[in-house]
Design an enzyme around this catalytic site. Structure first.
Site: not given
Ligand SMILES: [Zn+2]
Length: 280
Positions: A124-125, A128, A187
């Protein structure tokens, strides 16, 4: 003077403005050059090294490196990937800078049962970062500033003022570094890209559902992770992940298992499990 200003501005928007997010293919407006984005990453990193304590404790470093390298490989991007652990049990958090340097706080491990769940957060990070979400946020801030400048053109405006605005926006970006809050849209996109990345890296994507459900429950529905504070409500997040799950499972079933390595005993997972690492 106004015409000169717009004549300078429009080509900048046309040349640097058009980008596409990986996996989702969403069109993005990004006005920072890759070099500027990298510079922001390195500046944020210097600030992190000054304020946080990086640990070499292999109980944390080994899983973070093991999972991180596999997610990084799945991105197909040749960044200078680095994976650090910050010693802070109170912060259940992780983030990835534009330069591919990833930081995981020891406090995150309280919520993680296995490599696949660590992969959920790290992917997820990393999502980004590879979707240039910070640069996109800064670009939006810049555009807002430019719009204001154009409106104020009746008073005074020049390329020089634009330059100052630009520097101001960059200043904001570097000061808050990765702490710039992401939008809900970003997100959701990071969840989407992250799920596909973890499946490509051979981590069971169903563990993402387990992680987020457990994480929300453990915190009474509240998500204490600062960087996650604008995340979509857990219900919407779970619904989106379920919608994307058939595609993620397809990828997972045919992923490259050749580099799987076993979990070592003594690693700080909440429950002992090798899920996500089994070759069978
Ligand atoms: Zn996020």
């Amino acid at each position: 003077m106004k015409r000169i200003f717009l004549a300078l501005l429009i080509p900048i928007l046309l040349i640097t403005g058009c980008a596409k997010a990986p996996v989702t293919g969403r069109t993005q407006l990004i006005m920072l050059s890759p070099q500027q984005e990298m510079a922001l990453g390195f500046q944020a990193e210097r600030e992190i090294f000054e304020s946080e304590k990086v640990t070499n404790d292999p109980r944390f470093v080994e899983p973070v490196q093991r999972v991180g390298h596999r997610i990084a490989k799945a991105t197909g991007l040749d960044l200078d990937w680095k994976f650090y652990v910050i010693e802070n049990d109170k912060v259940p958090n992780a983030f990835c800078l534009a330069n591919g340097h990833v930081f995981v706080y020891t406090g995150l491990f309280k919520y993680i049962d296995n490599d696949a769940q660590l992969a959920t957060v790290m992917a997820h990070e990393i999502a980004h970062a590879i979707a240039h979400h910070v640069a996109e946020r800064i670009s939006v801030a810049q555009l807002t500033g430019i719009a204001t400048a154009i409106a104020a053109e009746a008073i005074h405006s020049s390329a020089n003022e634009y330059q100052q605005l630009y520097e101001a926006a960059l200043g904001i970006g570097s000061q808050v570094g990765v702490m710039l809050p992401y939008s809900r849209m970003q997100e959701s996109e990071a969840d989407h890209i992250g799920l596909i990345l973890m499946a490509e890296a051979c981590y069971d994507p169903r563990e993402a559902l387990k992680f987020w459900e457990k994480f929300a429950k453990a915190n009474g529905g509240e998500e204490p992770i600062v960087y996650f504070s604008t995340h979509p409500a857990t219900k919407q997040r779970i619904e989106q992940l379920k919608r994307l799950m058939p595609r993620a499972m397809e990828i997972y079933k045919t992923c490259d298992r050749s580099r799987l390595t076993p979990v070592k005993s003594g690693e700080p997972y909440a429950a002992s499990s090798t899920l996500g690492e089994r070759v069978d």
